[in-house]
Design an enzyme around this catalytic site. Structure first.
Site, short mmCIF file in Angstrom:
data_model
loop_
_atom_site.label_atom_id
_atom_site.label_comp_id
_atom_site.label_asym_id
_atom_site.label_seq_id
_atom_site.Cartn_x
_atom_site.Cartn_y
_atom_site.Cartn_z
N ARG A 259 0.16 -9.10 13.54
CA ARG A 259 -0.43 -8.07 12.67
C ARG A 259 -1.31 -8.71 11.59
O ARG A 259 -2.33 -8.15 11.20
CB ARG A 259 0.67 -7.21 12.05
CG ARG A 259 1.31 -6.27 13.08
CD ARG A 259 2.61 -5.67 12.61
NE ARG A 259 2.46 -4.87 11.43
CZ ARG A 259 3.45 -4.63 10.56
NH1 ARG A 259 4.63 -5.14 10.75
NH2 ARG A 259 3.23 -3.87 9.52
N ARG B 195 -9.09 0.91 9.53
CA ARG B 195 -8.49 -0.39 9.80
C ARG B 195 -9.51 -1.35 10.41
O ARG B 195 -9.20 -2.50 10.68
CB ARG B 195 -7.37 -0.13 10.79
CG ARG B 195 -6.19 -1.02 10.84
CD ARG B 195 -5.31 -1.06 9.64
NE ARG B 195 -3.97 -1.47 9.98
CZ ARG B 195 -2.87 -0.77 9.72
NH1 ARG B 195 -2.94 0.36 9.10
NH2 ARG B 195 -1.70 -1.25 10.05
N ARG C 181 11.77 -1.75 10.62
CA ARG C 181 10.76 -1.30 11.58
C ARG C 181 10.68 -2.25 12.76
O ARG C 181 10.75 -3.46 12.60
CB ARG C 181 9.39 -1.23 10.89
CG ARG C 181 9.13 0.09 10.21
CD ARG C 181 7.88 0.06 9.38
NE ARG C 181 6.72 -0.51 10.07
CZ ARG C 181 5.51 -0.57 9.53
NH1 ARG C 181 5.31 -0.12 8.32
NH2 ARG C 181 4.51 -1.09 10.19
N ARG D 233 11.85 -6.22 4.29
CA ARG D 233 11.51 -4.80 4.16
C ARG D 233 12.52 -3.90 4.89
O ARG D 233 12.95 -4.19 6.00
CB ARG D 233 10.11 -4.60 4.76
CG ARG D 233 9.62 -3.19 4.73
CD ARG D 233 8.15 -3.14 4.55
NE ARG D 233 7.41 -3.33 5.79
CZ ARG D 233 6.10 -3.16 5.88
NH1 ARG D 233 5.39 -2.81 4.84
NH2 ARG D 233 5.49 -3.36 7.03
N LYS E 89 0.83 -1.21 0.00
CA LYS E 89 0.00 0.00 0.00
C LYS E 89 0.86 1.26 0.00
O LYS E 89 0.66 2.17 -0.80
CB LYS E 89 -0.92 0.04 1.24
CG LYS E 89 -1.88 -1.14 1.35
CD LYS E 89 -2.86 -0.95 2.49
CE LYS E 89 -2.25 -0.92 3.87
NZ LYS E 89 -1.60 -2.18 4.29
P1 AMP Z 1 1.26 0.49 9.24
O1 AMP Z 1 2.45 1.35 8.95
O2 AMP Z 1 0.05 0.91 8.46
O3 AMP Z 1 1.56 -0.98 9.10
O4 AMP Z 1 0.87 0.74 10.78
C1 AMP Z 1 1.78 0.42 11.81
C2 AMP Z 1 1.05 0.29 13.12
O5 AMP Z 1 0.42 1.55 13.44
C3 AMP Z 1 -0.09 -0.72 13.14
O6 AMP Z 1 0.36 -2.03 13.39
C4 AMP Z 1 -0.94 -0.18 14.29
O7 AMP Z 1 -0.35 -0.45 15.54
C5 AMP Z 1 -0.84 1.33 14.06
N1 AMP Z 1 -1.91 1.82 13.15
C6 AMP Z 1 -1.75 2.34 11.89
N2 AMP Z 1 -2.95 2.71 11.38
C7 AMP Z 1 -3.88 2.41 12.32
C8 AMP Z 1 -5.30 2.55 12.40
N3 AMP Z 1 -6.02 3.05 11.37
N4 AMP Z 1 -5.92 2.14 13.53
C9 AMP Z 1 -5.23 1.63 14.56
N5 AMP Z 1 -3.90 1.47 14.56
C10 AMP Z 1 -3.21 1.85 13.46
#
Ligand code: AMP
Length: 210
Positions: free
Chosen positions: A169, A90, A158, A125, A14
């Site tokens: 996740r 989410r 990360r 990654r 994404k």
């Molecule tokens: P991402 O970079 O999108 O994989 O997000 C990394 C982490 O941020 C996720 O595993 C969640 O802990 C938190 N996170 C990101 N977006 C959301 C969301 N819309 N709602 C809740 N937690 C989020």
């Protein structure tokens, strides 16, 4: 202003696709909820302090916390702009919050990648902590190993990309995020692209679908 939502598992591409499209199209704006949260954690803001432990455990942060941040970005985005919204909503509660905001959602595009491929993608990654560019040691390597092509910063892994957290996740994705596919399908807004065809092809398919 209108919004295109990116749907897909962690590691489905994404951020890479939205970043590539926004770099080439001035009227596309990439907004990543994960980047907003990581920025808040790095700055040590109150929101960042609240988010940190959830993120490191691979859990979702509380809906209200991330929704406030997204509301602010939506409010400040005006004019002839399409927002590529990556990582929000989410879960169903967040999708309803977005609807209640009156946000003009044009479509929700699913980047479809099988789970088996996801594990490998996340294992390789690498991320630029400064400009947020994403790489993969094999599929999308930087020109100089370990260094960001765009800004020269040292790349990092990360914290939540370790295999144990990735498993958690993916569980969160299947349980909480996947129901959004049916939610947007019902509204007639769902599109889907094959996420396994390489960055350029996926980006082109995404642009056509959105
Ligand atoms: P991402 O970079 O999108 O994989 O997000 C990394 C982490 O941020 C996720 O595993 C969640 O802990 C938190 N996170 C990101 N977006 C959301 C969301 N819309 N709602 C809740 N937690 C989020």
């Amino acid at each position: 202003m209108d919004i295109v939502i990116l749907l897909g598992a962690p590691g489905s591409g994404k951020g890479t696709v939205a970043g590539a499209l926004a770099a080439k199209n001035g009227n596309l704006k990439h907004v990543s909820s994960g980047d907003l949260l990581r920025g808040a954690v790095a700055k040590g803001t109150e929101a960042g302090k609240q988010a940190k432990d959830f993120m490191e455990a691979g859990k979702l942060v509380p809906d209200a916390l991330i929704a406030t941040m997204i509301k602010d970005v939506v409010a400040e985005t005006t004019g002839d702009v399409t927002m590529l919204l990556d990582g929000f909503p989410r879960n169903l509660a967040q999708a309803r919050i977005l609807d209640e905001m009156g946000a003009p959602v044009r479509s929700a595009v699913l980047i479809d990648v099988p789970d088996g491929i996801i594990q490998d993608r996340i294992a390789g990654r690498r991320t630029c902590p400064k400009c947020k560019a994403g790489y993969h040691v094999r599929n999308l390597p930087p020109k100089v190993e370990g260094i960001c092509d765009a800004c020269g910063e040292k790349l990092v892994i990360r914290k939540d990309d370790n295999p144990e957290t990735v498993k958690d996740r993916l569980v969160v994705y299947h349980q909480q995020t996947e129901p959004l596919i049916a939610y947007y399908k019902e509204k007639g807004l769902l599109r889907s692209v094959d996420g396994t065809t390489g960055v350029d092809n996926v980006a082109a398919a995404f642009l056509a679908a959105m």
